[in-house]
Design a protein around this motif. Structure first.
Motif, PDB file in Angstrom:
ATOM      1  N   ARG A 197      79.919  10.512  57.436  1.00  0.00           N
ATOM      2  CA  ARG A 197      80.638   9.688  56.530  1.00  0.00           C
ATOM      3  C   ARG A 197      81.019   8.202  57.408  1.00  0.00           C
ATOM      4  N   ARG A 202      82.554   4.649  52.887  1.00  0.00           N
ATOM      5  CA  ARG A 202      82.770   6.331  52.730  1.00  0.00           C
ATOM      6  C   ARG A 202      81.321   6.791  52.234  1.00  0.00           C
ATOM      7  N   THR A 219      80.435   5.838  62.928  1.00  0.00           N
ATOM      8  CA  THR A 219      80.577   7.061  61.995  1.00  0.00           C
ATOM      9  C   THR A 219      80.873   8.317  62.800  1.00  0.00           C
TER      10      THR A 219
END
Ligand code: ZN
Length: 313
Positions: A197, A202, A219
């Motif tokens: 994510r 997000r 990430t």
């Protein structure tokens, strides 16, 4: 820290090209032990020949023979020759200006060591025993201490000219997918699909690349997705690929696994081809010992709402 994977990878294919009049004459000439250049409008002789003057862009077709002897204009020593290179013992890469030419040709020089090579040294062509109309018809260059030779007067007209060549292209390297994809592959061995994510937007990337291409940030938060998913788009494949034992036609689709913000691709089976559709709900089918799902099949659930996957097309 899980292991970062790496594996040898080879990409190879035969590259087929047609030659055009100038390259055809040049390579056919090599087959006949004749080195041809091309004369520009201002009288310079270019070897290897080109079809257009690099200064004026004028078309040039005036072929002229140069001598098989010449002078090294610069060089670099190759300590460890690789597969497919002209010699299998250490040699020098050289630029050679052949007698009668104004430009230099790149080739290999067979010399005992780097201390025997110097700019300005005299060399001559060593012809390959079997010649087919390729740059490898010059096996290499070799040191030459004889008298200068005069070029012949060949004009580039040959019987049975070479009109095309097949050049094998091969990339032989070690590939590392990096941390994120190593984790992804490791999870697949347990039949789990793990993405990452983005801490900023997000989004969950599957397969993860280690960074969000939109936000430009790393990430690291792992998120398990699937195993079920939704077909976002698909095509019917009618061309059989080499080394692939799937009968055509078959369906290949983009599948957004539940929880993922990126669709991955896979084969869709277990349903007639003409019934595959956007929004179809699918699940992976694994075969024994496989490293990734063999294909996806319908789950029998109602189709997904377009709004749930429209951002993933
Ligand atoms: Zn992001």
């Amino acid at each position: 820290m899980p292991e970062v994977l790496k594996a040898p990878l080879v990409v190879e294919f035969p590259f087929t090209r047609s030659l055009g009049p100038v390259q055809s004459a040049f390579l056919t000439g090599l087959r006949e032990r004749v080195v041809l250049g091309v004369r520009t409008g201002d009288g310079r002789v270019l070897v290897p020949p080109v079809e257009y003057d690099p200064v004026t862009a004028e078309e040039i077709r005036d072929l002229t023979e140069v001598a098989p002897t010449g002078t090294v204009t610069t060089w670099a020593w190759n300590h460890s020759p690789r597969r497919g290179q002209p010699l299998d013992t250490p040699f020098a890469w050289v630029l050679v200006r052949l007698d009668g030419a104004d430009t230099a040709l790149l080739h290999a020089l067979d010399a005992p060591g780097p201390d025997t090579v110097h700019t300005g040294m005299r060399v001559r062509v060593r012809w390959a025993a079997e010649r087919t109309g390729a740059i490898t018809d010059i096996a290499c260059f070799e040191p030459y201490d004889g008298d200068p030779t005069s070029p012949g007067d060949h004009t580039g007209e040959f019987e049975e000219p070479v009109t095309g060549i097949v050049a094998p292209a091969r990339l032989d390297y070690t590939y590392s997918p990096g941390r994120a994809q190593s984790d992804y592959i490791a999870a697949l061995s347990g039949r789990r699909t793990v993405g990452e994510r983005c801490p900023s937007c997000r989004k969950v990337y599957v397969p993860p690349r280690g960074a969000c291409p939109t936000c430009g940030v790393a990430t690291s938060e792992q998120v398990e997705v699937g195993p079920r998913g939704t077909v976002t788009t698909f095509c019917i494949v009618n061309i059989k690929a080499r080394n692939l034992d799937i009968e055509v036609p078959y369906v290949y689709g983009h599948i957004a696994l539940d929880g993922a913000d990126l669709a991955l691709h896979g084969r869709i089976a277990g349903i007639p081809n003409d019934e595959v559709r956007m929004g179809l709900r699918v699940e992976p089918v694994w075969t024994e010992g496989a490293r990734y799902p063999d294909h996806y099949r319908p789950t029998g659930e109602p189709d997904a709402d377009y709004d749930t996957y429209k951002e993933l097309l």
